[in-house]
Design an enzyme around this catalytic site. Structure first.
Site, mmCIF file in Angstrom:
data_model
loop_
_atom_site.group_PDB
_atom_site.id
_atom_site.type_symbol
_atom_site.label_atom_id
_atom_site.label_comp_id
_atom_site.label_asym_id
_atom_site.label_seq_id
_atom_site.Cartn_x
_atom_site.Cartn_y
_atom_site.Cartn_z
ATOM 1 N N ASP A 57 72.613 0.564 9.287
ATOM 2 C CA ASP A 57 71.302 0.025 8.909
ATOM 3 C C ASP A 57 71.536 -1.427 8.529
ATOM 4 O OD1 ASP A 57 68.955 -0.810 7.688
ATOM 5 O OD2 ASP A 57 68.560 1.163 6.822
ATOM 6 N N VAL A 58 71.039 -2.347 9.351
ATOM 7 C CA VAL A 58 71.362 -3.769 9.131
ATOM 8 C C VAL A 58 70.794 -4.302 7.814
ATOM 9 C CG1 VAL A 58 71.637 -4.359 11.580
ATOM 10 C CG2 VAL A 58 69.382 -4.604 10.489
ATOM 11 N N ASN A 82 70.121 -8.409 17.143
ATOM 12 C CA ASN A 82 68.958 -7.964 17.928
ATOM 13 C C ASN A 82 68.056 -6.974 17.190
ATOM 14 O OD1 ASN A 82 67.531 -7.139 20.585
ATOM 15 N ND2 ASN A 82 68.503 -5.236 19.903
ATOM 16 N N TYR A 123 55.817 -9.640 11.143
ATOM 17 C CA TYR A 123 56.639 -9.857 12.340
ATOM 18 C C TYR A 123 56.721 -11.358 12.654
ATOM 19 C CZ TYR A 123 58.521 -9.081 17.040
ATOM 20 O OH TYR A 123 59.331 -9.076 18.154
ATOM 21 N N LYS A 164 60.009 -13.783 12.414
ATOM 22 C CA LYS A 164 60.534 -14.385 13.652
ATOM 23 C C LYS A 164 60.550 -15.916 13.558
ATOM 24 C CE LYS A 164 61.657 -10.657 15.855
ATOM 25 N NZ LYS A 164 63.052 -10.373 16.260
HETATM 26 N N1 NAP Z 1 60.454 -6.101 23.848
HETATM 27 C C1 NAP Z 1 60.002 -7.334 23.767
HETATM 28 O O1 NAP Z 1 59.219 -7.799 24.608
HETATM 29 C C2 NAP Z 1 60.429 -8.231 22.635
HETATM 30 C C3 NAP Z 1 59.833 -9.484 22.562
HETATM 31 C C4 NAP Z 1 60.254 -10.360 21.559
HETATM 32 C C5 NAP Z 1 61.241 -9.977 20.683
HETATM 33 N N2 NAP Z 1 61.789 -8.745 20.775
HETATM 34 C C6 NAP Z 1 62.823 -8.385 19.804
HETATM 35 O O2 NAP Z 1 63.877 -7.698 20.425
HETATM 36 C C7 NAP Z 1 64.519 -6.829 19.484
HETATM 37 C C8 NAP Z 1 64.645 -5.448 20.094
HETATM 38 O O3 NAP Z 1 63.354 -5.010 20.449
HETATM 39 P P1 NAP Z 1 63.088 -3.869 21.542
HETATM 40 O O4 NAP Z 1 61.918 -4.298 22.336
HETATM 41 O O5 NAP Z 1 64.350 -3.473 22.212
HETATM 42 O O6 NAP Z 1 62.585 -2.709 20.555
HETATM 43 P P2 NAP Z 1 62.968 -1.160 20.408
HETATM 44 O O7 NAP Z 1 63.107 -0.540 21.754
HETATM 45 O O8 NAP Z 1 61.995 -0.624 19.433
HETATM 46 O O9 NAP Z 1 64.432 -1.208 19.750
HETATM 47 C C9 NAP Z 1 64.626 -1.648 18.445
HETATM 48 C C10 NAP Z 1 66.080 -1.430 18.082
HETATM 49 O O10 NAP Z 1 66.307 -1.919 16.759
HETATM 50 C C11 NAP Z 1 66.955 -0.920 16.017
HETATM 51 N N3 NAP Z 1 66.665 -1.064 14.588
HETATM 52 C C12 NAP Z 1 65.458 -1.181 13.981
HETATM 53 N N4 NAP Z 1 65.625 -1.283 12.657
HETATM 54 C C13 NAP Z 1 66.958 -1.263 12.423
HETATM 55 C C14 NAP Z 1 67.754 -1.305 11.248
HETATM 56 N N5 NAP Z 1 67.219 -1.429 10.010
HETATM 57 N N6 NAP Z 1 69.109 -1.259 11.375
HETATM 58 C C15 NAP Z 1 69.674 -1.137 12.594
HETATM 59 N N7 NAP Z 1 68.978 -1.070 13.740
HETATM 60 C C16 NAP Z 1 67.623 -1.126 13.643
HETATM 61 C C17 NAP Z 1 66.475 0.409 16.611
HETATM 62 O O11 NAP Z 1 67.429 1.430 16.447
HETATM 63 P P3 NAP Z 1 67.394 2.616 15.365
HETATM 64 O O12 NAP Z 1 65.961 3.064 15.232
HETATM 65 O O13 NAP Z 1 68.309 3.636 15.977
HETATM 66 O O14 NAP Z 1 67.945 2.020 14.117
HETATM 67 C C18 NAP Z 1 66.445 0.047 18.094
HETATM 68 O O15 NAP Z 1 67.720 0.179 18.666
HETATM 69 C C19 NAP Z 1 63.672 -6.916 18.216
HETATM 70 O O16 NAP Z 1 64.248 -7.821 17.314
HETATM 71 C C20 NAP Z 1 62.340 -7.456 18.717
HETATM 72 O O17 NAP Z 1 61.642 -8.134 17.714
HETATM 73 C C21 NAP Z 1 61.390 -7.859 21.726
#
Ligand code: NAP
Length: 250
Positions: A60-61, A87, A155, A159
């Site tokens: 848990d980060v 990430n 959010y 960011k």
């Molecule tokens: N998808 C997009 O278009 C997009 C756009 C801009 C930015 N982002 C950024 O990209 C990153 C990943 O997003 P995603 O789209 O891949 O979302 P996602 O599919 O919901 O994945 C989120 C990941 O973060 C992990 N996580 C959340 N809280 C955590 C915690 N406290 N400790 C450790 N791990 C944690 C989750 O794993 P667990 O639940 O197993 O902990 C999961 O692996 C995020 O920072 C998001 O803001 C995404």
């Protein structure tokens, strides 16, 4: 140093962008520590990558002891660290900010900002102490590091803060051969953006289905940023679905 001898930590690696980036790094020859809270998913991903190439560490980060354990386990298994992909992140329900429970605000700040800082601190400690010294930190920002969506205060605020942290890493890291950089992603197809298929609130009060792009494009961009030598840096990269509303005030 050849990619074969390089070591990465990817947080938020149990799903979405983190999983895709971690697997792409392994395919490019890196050894990767996959970190997130869901241990069962991490174990499956690491097993598929192959023994000796991947490590799964339930993390848990937002918890300092959990982050320390992640970096200690990575050092113990692979001996050094060359890349941290910061990430892990989450959003909050899209509600007017005066209706957002404070606990939800804290949860998002803890995952998106405090977690990134804690991992950065541990990475700096390893980067400074190892030989050869240095390494790279890629922070995951967002289009929301530039412009908000409606009802996205926690959010968007976190960011925007990530951008400040990225610049501090790039500046404070210079003396230690530490590169700081940021990827700003728009609408990659992951669980987080699934709701865009049904439609998401727009600033003019309408709801609109938004185009998304394959998450592999993000993974490929991460491999490129990670593969540069430490004397070259992509400071900021924006990778987005070409036709998403952002450029042109909508
Ligand atoms: N998808 C997009 O278009 C997009 C756009 C801009 C930015 N982002 C950024 O990209 C990153 C990943 O997003 P995603 O789209 O891949 O979302 P996602 O599919 O919901 O994945 C989120 C990941 O973060 C992990 N996580 C959340 N809280 C955590 C915690 N406290 N400790 C450790 N791990 C944690 C989750 O794993 P667990 O639940 O197993 O902990 C999961 O692996 C995020 O920072 C998001 O803001 C995404």
């Amino acid at each position: 140093m050849a990619a074969q001898n390089k070591v990465a930590i990817v947080t938020g690696a149990s799903a979405g962008i983190g999983k895709a980036a971690g697997v792409a790094l392994v395919k490019a020859g890196w050894k990767v520590a996959f970190a997130a809270r869901r241990a069962d998913l991490l174990d499956k991903i690491a097993a598929e990558c192959g023994a000796g190439k991947a490590l799964a560490v339930a993390t848990d980060v937002g918890k300092p002891e959990s982050v320390k354990n992640l970096f200690a386990q990575t050092k113990a298994k692979f001996g050094r660290l060359d890349l941290l992909f910061n990430n892990a992140g989450m959003g909050a329900p899209a509600v007017p900010l005066d209706e957002l429970p404070y606990e939800k605000w804290l949860e998002v700040v803890n995952a998106n900002l405090n977690g990134m800082f804690l991992c950065t601190q541990e990475a700096f400690r390893l980067f400074k102490a190892q030989n050869p010294k240095g390494g790279r930190i890629i922070n995951n920002g967002s289009i929301s590091a530039h412009a908000p969506r409606p009802f996205s205060a926690p959010y968007t605020a976190t960011k925007h803060a990530v951008t400040g942290l990225t610049k501090c890493i790039a500046l404070d890291g210079r003396a230690h051969d530490i590169c700081g950089c940021q990827i700003d992603i728009g609408n990659a197809a992951t669980e987080m953006t699934e709701r865009m298929n049904k439609g998401v609130p727009q600033p003019n009060g309408t709801t609109m289905v938004e185009p998304r792009m394959n998450v592999q494009h993000v993974a490929d961009a991460i491999v490129h940023m990670a593969s540069l030598p430490l004397d070259a840096n992509v400071l900021f990269m924006t990778v987005m679905a070409t036709k998403m509303p952002f450029v042109g005030r909508g």
